[in-house]
Design an enzyme around this catalytic site. Sequence first.
Site, PDB file in Angstrom:
ATOM      1  N   CYS A 192       0.819  -1.209   0.000  1.00 27.16           N
ATOM      2  CA  CYS A 192       0.000   0.000   0.000  1.00 27.16           C
ATOM      3  C   CYS A 192       0.856   1.264   0.000  1.00 27.16           C
ATOM      4  O   CYS A 192       1.992   1.273   0.489  1.00 27.16           O
ATOM      5  CB  CYS A 192      -0.913   0.024   1.217  1.00 27.16           C
ATOM      6  SG  CYS A 192      -2.171  -1.272   1.207  1.00 27.16           S
ATOM      7  N   GLU A 209       0.479   3.948   1.787  1.00 27.01           N
ATOM      8  CA  GLU A 209       0.792   4.411   3.139  1.00 27.01           C
ATOM      9  C   GLU A 209       2.043   3.714   3.677  1.00 27.01           C
ATOM     10  O   GLU A 209       2.901   4.345   4.303  1.00 27.01           O
ATOM     11  CB  GLU A 209      -0.386   4.152   4.094  1.00 27.01           C
ATOM     12  CG  GLU A 209      -1.652   4.890   3.722  1.00 27.01           C
ATOM     13  CD  GLU A 209      -2.615   4.059   2.892  1.00 27.01           C
ATOM     14  OE1 GLU A 209      -3.834   4.226   3.071  1.00 27.01           O
ATOM     15  OE2 GLU A 209      -2.162   3.235   2.069  1.00 27.01           O
ATOM     16  N   CYS A 213      -6.742   0.922   4.458  1.00 27.89           N
ATOM     17  CA  CYS A 213      -7.239  -0.451   4.651  1.00 27.89           C
ATOM     18  C   CYS A 213      -6.921  -0.912   6.082  1.00 27.89           C
ATOM     19  O   CYS A 213      -6.199  -0.232   6.822  1.00 27.89           O
ATOM     20  CB  CYS A 213      -6.606  -1.393   3.628  1.00 27.89           C
ATOM     21  SG  CYS A 213      -4.847  -1.725   3.909  1.00 27.89           S
ATOM     22  N   CYS A 229      -3.159  -1.200   6.821  1.00 24.94           N
ATOM     23  CA  CYS A 229      -2.518   0.106   6.976  1.00 24.94           C
ATOM     24  C   CYS A 229      -2.907   0.756   8.300  1.00 24.94           C
ATOM     25  O   CYS A 229      -2.088   1.426   8.928  1.00 24.94           O
ATOM     26  CB  CYS A 229      -2.852   1.018   5.807  1.00 24.94           C
ATOM     27  SG  CYS A 229      -1.932   0.571   4.320  1.00 24.94           S
TER      28      CYS A 229
END
Length: 138
Positions: free
Chosen positions: A54, A56, A96, A99
């Site tokens: 991801c 992040e 998500c 994350c």
Amino acid sequence: MTEKDKELIAAAIEAIKTRYRNEWQEVGAAMRTRDGRIITGVNIDAYLGRMAVCAEAIAIGRSITEAGDQGIDTIVAVRHPRPHEEDQTIKVVSPCGSCRELIHDYDPKARVIVPNGPEPSVMSISELLPNKYWRGKK
């Protein structure tokens, strides 16, 4: 939301606008460290879904690599629409579950910019991830 929050959204949008690649990179993130730096990242997709990383996580990793763990003041992710989607606006998205865990692990006091109707809003990571998983006693 503050002007600094809007600046962070703009940085995430610029990151994904610059690096967007249909079906490979569609999420951009920006975080402000506790020492004031803005770090960006884009997601890394893969043919094997579990190999994807991801945006992040990329931003957090870059921050630690470049200057050590300085904490997360605020973080945001945005999603670039795919070419076939009617609405081509890049919008703020919620992190998500993985994350959320990662953000909380690195800074349990982090602020997260999330979608909230027409205008994004800010929440603490603890609000987004109540009853956080912990390994053992604190």
